[in-house]
Enzyme design. Structure first.
Site, PDB file in Angstrom:
ATOM      1  N   GLU A 196       0.852  -1.191   0.000  1.00 31.21           N
ATOM      2  CA  GLU A 196       0.000   0.000   0.000  1.00 31.21           C
ATOM      3  C   GLU A 196       0.887   1.239   0.000  1.00 31.21           C
ATOM      4  OE1 GLU A 196      -2.374   0.701   3.466  1.00 31.21           O
ATOM      5  OE2 GLU A 196      -0.756   0.236   4.851  1.00 31.21           O
ATOM      6  N   ARG A 254       1.237  10.302   3.655  1.00 33.57           N
ATOM      7  CA  ARG A 254       1.499  11.209   4.774  1.00 33.57           C
ATOM      8  C   ARG A 254       2.923  10.977   5.274  1.00 33.57           C
ATOM      9  NH1 ARG A 254       1.730   7.025   8.351  1.00 33.57           N
ATOM     10  NH2 ARG A 254       0.156   5.414   8.083  1.00 33.57           N
TER      11      ARG A 254
HETATM   12  P1  ADP Z   1      -2.694  -2.173   7.408  1.00 31.70           P
HETATM   13  O1  ADP Z   1      -2.997  -1.115   6.384  1.00 31.70           O
HETATM   14  O2  ADP Z   1      -3.900  -2.670   8.126  1.00 31.70           O
HETATM   15  O3  ADP Z   1      -1.538  -1.820   8.295  1.00 31.70           O
HETATM   16  P2  ADP Z   1      -1.057  -3.676   5.521  1.00 31.70           P
HETATM   17  O4  ADP Z   1      -1.614  -4.133   4.231  1.00 31.70           O
HETATM   18  O5  ADP Z   1      -0.168  -2.465   5.500  1.00 31.70           O
HETATM   19  O6  ADP Z   1      -2.251  -3.468   6.547  1.00 31.70           O
HETATM   20  O7  ADP Z   1      -0.282  -4.864   6.207  1.00 31.70           O
HETATM   21  C1  ADP Z   1       0.196  -4.772   7.546  1.00 31.70           C
HETATM   22  C2  ADP Z   1       1.121  -5.946   7.839  1.00 31.70           C
HETATM   23  O8  ADP Z   1       0.430  -7.191   7.639  1.00 31.70           O
HETATM   24  C3  ADP Z   1       2.345  -6.041   6.943  1.00 31.70           C
HETATM   25  O9  ADP Z   1       3.399  -5.235   7.392  1.00 31.70           O
HETATM   26  C4  ADP Z   1       2.670  -7.517   7.039  1.00 31.70           C
HETATM   27  O10 ADP Z   1       3.298  -7.800   8.280  1.00 31.70           O
HETATM   28  C5  ADP Z   1       1.299  -8.167   7.079  1.00 31.70           C
HETATM   29  N1  ADP Z   1       0.813  -8.531   5.710  1.00 31.70           N
HETATM   30  C6  ADP Z   1       0.073  -7.757   4.874  1.00 31.70           C
HETATM   31  N2  ADP Z   1      -0.189  -8.402   3.717  1.00 31.70           N
HETATM   32  C7  ADP Z   1       0.397  -9.602   3.802  1.00 31.70           C
HETATM   33  C8  ADP Z   1       0.477 -10.763   2.928  1.00 31.70           C
HETATM   34  N3  ADP Z   1      -0.103 -10.796   1.728  1.00 31.70           N
HETATM   35  N4  ADP Z   1       1.168 -11.838   3.375  1.00 31.70           N
HETATM   36  C9  ADP Z   1       1.766 -11.844   4.598  1.00 31.70           C
HETATM   37  N5  ADP Z   1       1.715 -10.811   5.464  1.00 31.70           N
HETATM   38  C10 ADP Z   1       1.045  -9.704   5.086  1.00 31.70           C
END
Ligand code: ADP
Length: 504
Positions: free
Chosen positions: A294, A298
């Site tokens: 993502e 900010r």
């Molecule tokens: P949020 O926006 O809720 O913080 P993210 O998409 O940024 O969610 O993901 C947060 C964390 O979740 C990542 O840093 C990673 O640790 C884990 N994560 C996200 N997507 C995956 C995936 N496809 N496979 C494994 N871990 C994931």
């Protein structure tokens, strides 16, 4: 440096805590006026006292204060501010806030409302990235939200599958599903949680990458079409999908992969015509494949790690770009030096499931010294309310090499003292001191894998320390008009046996 297109003299900081203090510092260093806003429980908070002007928003409930767009716009009008810096969290990624600021003829120190909106949706941003040729985690983000469609897509992706909220953040609404039989229940649960947390029950699916690393790139764009990246931050040390330790450079990331990821980050920013500071997050599989996760539109909590290695002030860059100036450096002029590691200090109780711990800070001592930076939102006597994010401070260590930075961080954490609320300080210290961390073996399961080795509870703090702190702050804790002070005293009462002897 090009000439400014717009004048900015007075900046309202629409935030609180450590990030508000951090932004206020640069605003004042640039010779500008800093305006703080606050809720009633924050009337004496550090960010209010550091600012040149302060404006009361309303009650502690964020909806009536820091999350209230109307009240913040009114505050800007009342204090004569010409620009607003949103910090992180609260309204920082709310496109309606960006639009309200523009409608009022004010300047947002951040990207356009359009970029915030497009990147705010995980589904929309995945779509954009696919079109721009940036790798995304194999998955499904279609409009068809039927259970049977999801089930078919999950089978195609292959187990384990990760269910995410389409408008998610902060790890909420995420569910790992390891086999088909668990899928239906997990889908319903994720939908409910997403509905509750984001008012939007739409979901998406991704392949669940086992033992990945979270590596993100700082990007910056200006209105003149320039876009650069400021290298990476490794943020794999997480507790429940929330970062607690971040560093740059990412240990073991080869220059080839670094180069490819940097180019991809700039391509992501270019795909949305990005201006100002942003962060492109990637997940890196153990084999080195990387995928777009993502974009955060900010300033990030962990931005000091980049400031330390690049040698720059990102808030000053943000303000200059919001004035319409060109980026101060070209890509070739952005050269990292040494290594930096940041640890996030949270007011949370390790013996109570890491739930937020509120109260009066009886004693706060932060580390200083060569190569150490502490960004704090508290001082001795501060109140930590329950209503907000429990982050108290960030300690950043910089040195020529990663190992020297790690040693510096450990010693800095040793010199740190917080009495009055429970914190994750012992956990941070033991992660920094762990042999696997020393070897740079970072991945998102680090804490789970090594949990038996970590000291979570407070180190042995002699009861005399609490008594001395309480006496030194007698005026603070005996003030009967502040019930929180009494609560803090009870929590740290050396005679109730809860702190004596320490627990680990
Ligand atoms: P949020 O926006 O809720 O913080 P993210 O998409 O940024 O969610 O993901 C947060 C964390 O979740 C990542 O840093 C990673 O640790 C884990 N994560 C996200 N997507 C995956 C995936 N496809 N496979 C494994 N871990 C994931």
């Amino acid at each position: 440096m090009s000439r400014p297109r717009r004048d900015i003299r007075r900046i309202l900081v629409a935030n609180r805590g450590e990030i508000a203090c951090r932004i206020i510092q640069t605003v004042q260093e640039m010779g500008l006026t800093a305006v703080a806003v606050h809720s009633d429980v924050d009337a004496a908070a550090l960010h209010v006292r550091r600012a040149d002007l302060a404006h009361l928003l309303g009650p502690a409930n964020p909806r009536e204060s820091y999350l209230n767009i109307g009240k913040i716009i009114d505050a800007a009008r009342a204090t004569g501010a010409d620009a607003i810096h949103p910090g992180y969290g609260f309204l920082s990624e709310n496109p309606a806030f960006a639009e309200a600021i523009a409608a009022e003829g004010l300047i947002l120190i951040g990207p356009s409302a359009r970029a915030i909106r497009e990147m705010g949706s995980k589904a929309r941003s995945r779509e954009l990235m696919e079109a721009a040729g940036v790798p995304v985690v194999p998955g499904f983000h279609g409009a068809d939200q039927n259970d049977s469609t999801f089930r078919g897509e999950a089978e195609k992706i292959g187990w384990p599958v990760l269910i995410k909220a389409a408008s998610g953040g902060g790890g909420k609404g995420m569910r790992i599903v390891r086999e088909a039989s668990e899928f239906g229940e997990a889908l319903a649960g994720a939908r409910r949680e997403a509905e509750k947390a984001f008012g939007d029950g739409r979901l998406l699916l991704e392949r669940y990458i086992e033992r990945p690393r979270h590596i993100e790139f700082q990007v910056f764009g200006d209105e003149h079409g320039n876009l650069v990246h400021l290298f990476e931050r490794e943020c794999s040390i997480q507790r429940r999908h929330q970062k607690i330790i971040e560093e740059s450079p990412a240990p073991g990331l080869g220059s080839e992969l670094r180069g490819k990821m940097g180019d991809a980050a700039v391509a992501v920013a270019r795909a949305v015509g990005y201006t100002n500071a942003g962060t492109v997050e990637f997940i890196v599989a153990p084999g080195g494949e990387f995928y777009f996760l993502e974009m955060n539109t900010r300033l990030q909590v962990e931005h000091p790690v980049t400031e330390a290695t690049i040698g720059c002030d990102l808030v000053s860059w943000q303000i200059r770009i919001a004035r319409g100036e060109a980026l101060p450096r070209s890509q070739e002029e952005i050269l990292p030096r040494g290594a930096a590691i940041e640890a996030r200090l949270y007011a949370e109780d390790p013996d109570n499931g890491f739930l937020p711990s509120a109260g009066k800070i009886l004693l706060y001592r932060e580390p200083t010294g060569a190569g150490i930076r502490a960004d704090s939102g508290i001082e001795t006597g501060s109140t930590v309310p329950l209503e907000y994010d429990p982050i108290l401070a960030k300690i950043v260590a910089w040195a020529e090499s990663r190992e020297e930075a790690r040693q510096r961080l450990i010693r800095a954490l040793d010199r740190m003292a917080v009495l009055g609320v429970r914190t994750n300080l012992p956990l941070l210290r033991s992660v920094a001191d762990h042999s696997a961390f020393a070897r740079g073996e970072t991945h998102t399961h680090f804490l789970d894998d090594h949990s038996s080795n970590f000291i979570r509870g407070d180190r042995k703090i002699p009861w005399e320390a609490f008594a001395a702190a309480a006496l030194a702050n007698e005026s603070l804790v005996s003030d009967s008009s502040t019930p929180r002070a009494g609560a803090a005293l009870r929590r740290t009462d050396p005679w109730d046996g809860s702190t004596e002897g320490g627990r680990s």
